[in-house]
Design an enzyme around this catalytic site. Structure first.
Site, PDB file in Angstrom:
ATOM      1  N   LYS A  36       0.843  -1.199   0.000  1.00  0.00           N
ATOM      2  CA  LYS A  36       0.000   0.000   0.000  1.00  0.00           C
ATOM      3  C   LYS A  36       0.879   1.250   0.000  1.00  0.00           C
ATOM      4  O   LYS A  36       0.696   2.167  -0.814  1.00  0.00           O
ATOM      5  CB  LYS A  36      -0.907  -0.005   1.235  1.00  0.00           C
ATOM      6  CG  LYS A  36      -1.953   1.092   1.238  1.00  0.00           C
ATOM      7  CD  LYS A  36      -2.682   1.153   2.599  1.00  0.00           C
ATOM      8  CE  LYS A  36      -3.580  -0.045   2.813  1.00  0.00           C
ATOM      9  NZ  LYS A  36      -4.187  -0.057   4.174  1.00  0.00           N
ATOM     10  N   ARG A 106      -2.322   4.405   8.547  1.00  0.00           N
ATOM     11  CA  ARG A 106      -2.762   3.244   7.786  1.00  0.00           C
ATOM     12  C   ARG A 106      -1.785   2.076   7.843  1.00  0.00           C
ATOM     13  O   ARG A 106      -0.581   2.270   7.719  1.00  0.00           O
ATOM     14  CB  ARG A 106      -2.942   3.639   6.308  1.00  0.00           C
ATOM     15  CG  ARG A 106      -3.695   4.927   6.106  1.00  0.00           C
ATOM     16  CD  ARG A 106      -3.809   5.298   4.636  1.00  0.00           C
ATOM     17  NE  ARG A 106      -4.581   4.319   3.887  1.00  0.00           N
ATOM     18  CZ  ARG A 106      -4.761   4.379   2.569  1.00  0.00           C
ATOM     19  NH1 ARG A 106      -4.174   5.347   1.866  1.00  0.00           N
ATOM     20  NH2 ARG A 106      -5.485   3.473   1.967  1.00  0.00           N
ATOM     21  N   GLY A 115      -8.026  -5.678   4.722  1.00  0.00           N
ATOM     22  CA  GLY A 115      -8.849  -5.463   5.907  1.00  0.00           C
ATOM     23  C   GLY A 115      -8.436  -6.231   7.149  1.00  0.00           C
ATOM     24  O   GLY A 115      -9.135  -6.210   8.152  1.00  0.00           O
ATOM     25  N   MET A 117      -5.622  -5.895   8.985  1.00  0.00           N
ATOM     26  CA  MET A 117      -4.993  -5.056  10.016  1.00  0.00           C
ATOM     27  C   MET A 117      -5.789  -3.771  10.157  1.00  0.00           C
ATOM     28  O   MET A 117      -6.796  -3.574   9.495  1.00  0.00           O
ATOM     29  CB  MET A 117      -3.545  -4.785   9.633  1.00  0.00           C
ATOM     30  CG  MET A 117      -2.705  -6.046   9.662  1.00  0.00           C
ATOM     31  SD  MET A 117      -0.985  -5.730   9.278  1.00  0.00           S
ATOM     32  CE  MET A 117      -1.058  -5.309   7.565  1.00  0.00           C
ATOM     33  N   ARG A 360      -3.939  -1.531  -5.783  1.00  0.00           N
ATOM     34  CA  ARG A 360      -3.263  -2.811  -5.587  1.00  0.00           C
ATOM     35  C   ARG A 360      -3.735  -3.760  -6.674  1.00  0.00           C
ATOM     36  O   ARG A 360      -4.776  -3.532  -7.301  1.00  0.00           O
ATOM     37  CB  ARG A 360      -3.565  -3.390  -4.206  1.00  0.00           C
ATOM     38  CG  ARG A 360      -5.028  -3.717  -4.005  1.00  0.00           C
ATOM     39  CD  ARG A 360      -5.268  -4.291  -2.612  1.00  0.00           C
ATOM     40  NE  ARG A 360      -6.702  -4.449  -2.383  1.00  0.00           N
ATOM     41  CZ  ARG A 360      -7.296  -4.292  -1.217  1.00  0.00           C
ATOM     42  NH1 ARG A 360      -6.603  -3.953  -0.145  1.00  0.00           N
ATOM     43  NH2 ARG A 360      -8.587  -4.482  -1.082  1.00  0.00           N
ATOM     44  N   HIS A 476     -14.464  -5.862   2.040  1.00  0.00           N
ATOM     45  CA  HIS A 476     -13.320  -6.728   2.315  1.00  0.00           C
ATOM     46  C   HIS A 476     -13.717  -8.197   2.287  1.00  0.00           C
ATOM     47  O   HIS A 476     -12.988  -9.042   1.786  1.00  0.00           O
ATOM     48  CB  HIS A 476     -12.720  -6.397   3.680  1.00  0.00           C
ATOM     49  CG  HIS A 476     -11.848  -5.181   3.655  1.00  0.00           C
ATOM     50  ND1 HIS A 476     -10.985  -4.907   2.631  1.00  0.00           N
ATOM     51  CD2 HIS A 476     -11.708  -4.172   4.551  1.00  0.00           C
ATOM     52  CE1 HIS A 476     -10.337  -3.778   2.890  1.00  0.00           C
ATOM     53  NE2 HIS A 476     -10.768  -3.307   4.051  1.00  0.00           N
ATOM     54  N   SER A 784       8.731 -46.252 -16.847  1.00  0.00           N
ATOM     55  CA  SER A 784       7.630 -45.449 -16.317  1.00  0.00           C
ATOM     56  C   SER A 784       7.701 -45.505 -14.794  1.00  0.00           C
ATOM     57  O   SER A 784       7.691 -46.593 -14.209  1.00  0.00           O
ATOM     58  CB  SER A 784       6.290 -45.985 -16.811  1.00  0.00           C
ATOM     59  OG  SER A 784       5.247 -45.231 -16.249  1.00  0.00           O
ATOM     60  N   CYS A 850       3.896 -42.086 -13.980  1.00  0.00           N
ATOM     61  CA  CYS A 850       2.459 -42.364 -14.028  1.00  0.00           C
ATOM     62  C   CYS A 850       1.845 -42.404 -12.636  1.00  0.00           C
ATOM     63  O   CYS A 850       0.690 -42.734 -12.468  1.00  0.00           O
ATOM     64  CB  CYS A 850       2.202 -43.669 -14.765  1.00  0.00           C
ATOM     65  SG  CYS A 850       2.920 -45.096 -13.939  1.00  0.00           S
ATOM     66  N   TYR A 870       7.561 -37.387 -20.431  1.00  0.00           N
ATOM     67  CA  TYR A 870       6.141 -37.088 -20.230  1.00  0.00           C
ATOM     68  C   TYR A 870       5.727 -37.303 -18.775  1.00  0.00           C
ATOM     69  O   TYR A 870       6.410 -37.986 -18.014  1.00  0.00           O
ATOM     70  CB  TYR A 870       5.264 -37.946 -21.157  1.00  0.00           C
ATOM     71  CG  TYR A 870       5.271 -39.423 -20.836  1.00  0.00           C
ATOM     72  CD1 TYR A 870       4.396 -39.961 -19.887  1.00  0.00           C
ATOM     73  CD2 TYR A 870       6.153 -40.300 -21.475  1.00  0.00           C
ATOM     74  CE1 TYR A 870       4.411 -41.315 -19.592  1.00  0.00           C
ATOM     75  CE2 TYR A 870       6.168 -41.642 -21.191  1.00  0.00           C
ATOM     76  CZ  TYR A 870       5.290 -42.150 -20.236  1.00  0.00           C
ATOM     77  OH  TYR A 870       5.300 -43.489 -19.931  1.00  0.00           O
TER      78      TYR A 870
END
Ligand code: ADP
Ligand code: MG
Ligand code: MG
Length: 896
Positions: A36, A106, A115, A117, A360, A476, A784, A850, A870
């Site tokens: 912020k 703030r 929201g 804090m 934000r 919020h 595999s 797999c 794969y």
């Protein structure tokens, strides 16, 4: 005075100023200034209308704790210097009745915690400055309104009193004045309230509300530092894996006032619709109010424009304050282009003049996350690769979650604002406490509240969905629900919620705790009882993203599928082959299992062959269907793996029926049963050990596979069978079975008079197989990894029994998570060892995974890194795996 004067020699800098178009900080300093704070500095640099102020670093917060909740002395000095600069910039002074400076104090950490804090507005007001403010602005009502707001926030955040006490006094005053909203209270009433509030504060706490503005400031700064550790913040961090030792920054900023009358307002806007991701300016606003009124969800604000859902033009900001709206609209584009992502903006209009108070990266629903990423690419703001990086695999997973089945009958009982999409059914609960309790018992619950405050986060986390009578789309609670991807409906005016009496009245109907409702957080509808859900179709944006994904990934993605139906689903999801087809599942079908049992109970090879001959055509027809569905793609078929006793019934009645049907005397059946019994069957006579003991079983399976392939090859279809041998630990096992497969296949091919290409591979699922992978590679065309068994045998734990202790192990931090979900690093080492050893002997050895973990993002990243060809996973995880594979490829590209 220059902003840095007096701190040039200080070794630590605690305070950073912004205002008048210049700022000491920027958005990149979020660790120190909070996001912020950093963004306020950044927006100041961009020349946007941001009220001036200064930010105290997170380091100051950590030092504050280290000193035992004591503000560091040098920080106080820097704050006083920055305050002097702020006074100069604003032309007003803290505590000066002639020109009183008011500030907000703030909170704001590096990670956004909407929201969670605390923030205190209107610091600087006291019994004298309030009169000065009234005089200076010629607005009595506004001044007293601001004062009563300070008294209630300060008493709560700084002095720790519950908001209910003063809230009740406010309600009483409204009754006395016979008005319904805060905004209708007269100036006198508000003035009286400031006295009444102060008395109550003294009464409850034994302390006076401090009249000294500087004292207010220090106390508010300390309180905001402390709010890092309040319950809801701690819980939020736990839920979002945010470390607890970072601390919050504090921004002290000149107040601007949305509560100065009808040309003043406050609101929250998103540069795109956070719910659907649609590219229109979405927002909510309240005339004559302060910012907290919108974000706290205590009132239901108005839609900002038509697109945001306004029904009458009069209620829109566009209509009420057109110039401010037009400027806001321009700023939204500036911000979105600058930050290259959807923004969530807090603004206030003070007598027609627009001020930006926060920006934000906006939280968004799963659908919006994909749509926004894709459309930002279309608009040239980000590239495809960035879009792929931004969409989280969890998001895709959520998009595959069920939605209300459009064809199902349903009774809609009310509508609210659909604040976070998705469907959920569950039992009504009215408090966080009850939500936790019932969810703990395994029930699905829907949390129903008059309004949700961030306080309710524990309850929201445990609920399937959230429903509130009040609050807007930008409150919020709505934002947090969206972040959690929980279906959520807010601002549902038809709801009468009695939290104490635990009832919910909707029209004529009364619901009690435990009653079942269904909510659809997309369309905002509430339905009676449990309404069936359905698998959603991929929205077009997902399809486009998935198209890009395939350009960047190197890993192929296959599926684990045992039936043609699963294969078809997986192919639609983009599977590029079958990585594992478990033949035993085909044996369980009702009309087959008898033949299988006959085979198992047979006394000799001749008996077994007779039974196998019945099974062969069934297997062949299974493979025909699967190969046909997967034509042109490789299909890996694993030969019989489980111990034989799994196919036998334990039920004594069935035992007799079986004996009768197979014409075997009952005692004989019993005897065979005893003979098949194993103490530890998962480590017993299974896998290729069966194939070696009863070669005719594998011979039958191989015949079925090759015959099916030949039949389809005759039709001109390309079939690529890959025959997989399970539970190998020794190269000789492979060699013997390889020869069996080869000779069987040879015979069938010559019968059909054609050749098909097939491969023979080894399952790698035992530590001994990993260690001897160089030997195994000499007899295998492919590997595999069966990481389920490999995890079991590496840990020496059974997946089916570890539920007793695994939660404890995870709870005490002994294991980071369930190793059957994400591959354990030690198992990973064994996999890597086997890959390296195998490829050393056979560089072009084809290797895949797999196990269940093959569909999990971190495992896929690992598979990419060690060079597998794969991964294979269940059909509905295929898109997730494709995305994860592309992200892994982009990640290593970025590192290179
Ligand atoms: P939160 O994280 O709870 O949103 P904020 O610090 O953003 O806390 O502030 C709460 C509300 O007060 C927001 O609506 C914000 O826009 C408003 N606000 C904060 N500072 C000021 C200020 N200086 N002037 C006017 N409104 C403010
Ligand atoms: Mg805010
Ligand atoms: Mg296995």
């Amino acid at each position: 005075m220059s902003p840095s004067e007096g701190r040039a020699t200080a070794e630590k800098r605690y305070v950073y100023d912004f205002g008048d178009g210049v700022a000491d900080g920027h958005a990149g300093m979020r660790d120190l200034l909070g996001s912020k704070g950093g963004n306020l500095h950044e927006m100041t640099r961009l020349g946007l209308p941001v009220p001036p102020g200064f930010t105290i670093t997170t380091e100051a917060c950590r030092d504050f704790w280290a000193a035992g909740d004591e503000l560091p002395a040098s920080m106080r000095q820097e704050v006083l210097a920055s305050l002097a600069l702020l006074e100069k910039r604003s032309g007003m002074r803290l505590g000066d009745p002639a020109a009183p400076l008011l500030v907000s104090v703030r909170s704001g950490a590096a990670a956004t915690m909407p929201g969670m804090m605390d923030t205190v507005l209107n610091i600087g007001l006291n019994d004298w400055t309030v009169r000065g403010l009234a005089e200076r602005t010629s607005n009595e009502r506004f001044a007293w309104d601001s004062y009563r707001r300070l008294l209630s926030m300060y008493s709560n955040v700084v002095m720790g009193l519950h908001t209910d006490h003063l809230e009740q006094l406010l309600e009483r005053m409204k009754e006395k004045e016979d008005v319904h909203s805060d905004a209708s209270l007269s100036s006198t009433a508000l003035r009286d309230l400031s006295g009444i509030f102060q008395e109550k504060i003294l009464d409850l706490s034994g302390r006076r509300f401090p009249q000294d503005p500087t004292e207010q400031l220090w106390a508010a700064i300390a309180a905001v530092f402390r709010s890092w550790n309040n319950h809801r913040a701690v819980h939020f961090r736990n839920a979002n894996q945010i470390p607890h030792d970072l601390g919050t920054a504090v921004t002290v900023q000149a107040m601007v006032f949305g509560n100065m009358g009808s040309s003043s307002a406050t609101g929250v806007a998103f540069t795109r619709d956070p719910n659907t991701g649609a590219s229109f300016f979405f927002g909510e606003w309240l005339p004559n109010a302060q910012g907290e009124d919108v974000v706290s969800g205590l009132s239901t604000p108005f839609p900002m424009n038509r697109e945001s859902g306004a029904v009458a033009p009069e209620e829109t900001l566009a209509h009420a304050l057109p110039e401010a709206y037009a400027e806001l609209n321009r700023i939204k584009d500036t911000l979105e282009r600058h930050y290259r992502d959807m923004q969530d903006i807090e603004f206030t209009v003070e007598q027609g003049q627009l001020w930006i108070l926060q920006t934000r990266t906006g939280k968004r629903s799963a659908a919006a996350e994909v749509r926004i990423a894709v459309e930002l690419v279309d608009e040239g703001i980000i590239d495809e690769k960035e879009a792929i990086r931004r969409v989280r695999t969890e998001t895709l997973e959520r998009l595959m979650h069920p939605c209300i089945d459009a064809t199902a009958p349903r009774t809609i009982i009310a509508h609210g604002l659909g604040a976070s999409p998705g469907a959920a059914s569950g039992r009504i609960v009215f408090s966080t406490q009850d939500a936790i309790e019932r969810a703990g018992r395994g029930e699905d619950v829907i949390l129903v509240r008059r309004e949700t405050s961030p306080e309710d986060i524990h309850g929201m986390l445990r609920s399937k969905g959230v429903l509130t009578a009040r609050g807007g789309m930008t409150s919020h609670a709505a934002v947090v629900a969206r972040g959690m991807s929980k279906p959520c409906i807010v601002g549902c005016r038809d709801l009468e919620v009695d939290t104490e009496g635990k009832t919910l009245v909707i029209g004529e109907r009364t619901f009690r705790e435990g009653d079942i409702i269904t909510i659809d957080g997309g369309e905002g509808s509430i339905m009676l009882g449990r309404v069936p859900t359905a698998q959603p179709k991929h929205p077009p944006h997902v399809t486009r993203l998935m198209g890009w994904v395939d350009r960047y990934r190197r890993l192929a993605v296959r599926t684990n599928a045992d039936t043609a139906r699963e294969c078809k689903a997986a192919r639609e999801f983009g599977a590029e082959g079958v990585g594992l087809c478990r033949t035993e599942h085909m044996f369980f079908e009702e009309n087959r299992v008898m033949a299988v049992r006959e085979m198992i109970l047979a006394e000799d090879e001749t008996g077994r062959r007779k039974a196998l001959a019945q099974i062969l055509p069934m297997q062949r027809s299974d493979f025909l269907a699967i190969f046909r569905t997967m034509a042109g793609l490789p299909v890996t078929i694993r030969l019989l793996d489980p111990p034989l006793h799994e196919f036998l019934t334990e039920n004594p009645g069935d035992l007799e029926a079986m004996a009768a049907r197979l014409e075997i005397p009952l005692p004989k059946v019993r005897e065979r049963y005893r003979a098949l019994h194993e103490v530890n069957p998962m480590l017993g006579h299974r896998g290729c050990r069966l194939g070696l003991s009863f070669p005719e079983i594998y011979e039958m399976q191989v015949s079925a596979i090759i015959e099916a392939a030949c039949i389809l090859a005759k039709e001109g279809l390309v079939v690529e069978p890959e025959i997989l041998i399970p539970l190998v630990f020794h190269v000789r096992e492979l060699e013997i079975l390889r020869e069996l497969i080869r000779s069987t296949a040879e015979a069938i091919q010559s019968d059909y008079g054609l050749r098909i290409s097939y491969r023979i591979g080894s399952m790698i699922e035992l530590p001994r197989a990993c260690v001897t992978a160089d030997q195994l590679a000499t007899a295998a065309d492919f590997f595999s990894f069966g990481t389920n068994d490999l995890t079991q045998t590496t840990f020496g734990i059974s997946r089916d029994d570890c539920g007793r202790f695994m939660p404890l192990y995870i709870d005490i931090g002994l294991l980071p998570g369930d190793p059957f979900v994400a591959m354990d690093p030690a198992v990973g080492e064994l996999v890597k060892l086997a890959v390296d050893k195998g490829r050393k002997v056979k560089p072009d050895l084809k290797i895949g995974i797999c196990g269940e973990q093959g569909g999990e993002a971190s495992t896929i990243r690992f598979c990419h890194k060690i060079g597998l060809d794969y991964v294979s996973c269940s059909p509905f995880r295929v898109p997730i795996a494709r995305l994860a594979a592309a992200q892994a490829a982009l990640e290593s590209e970025a590192l290179a």
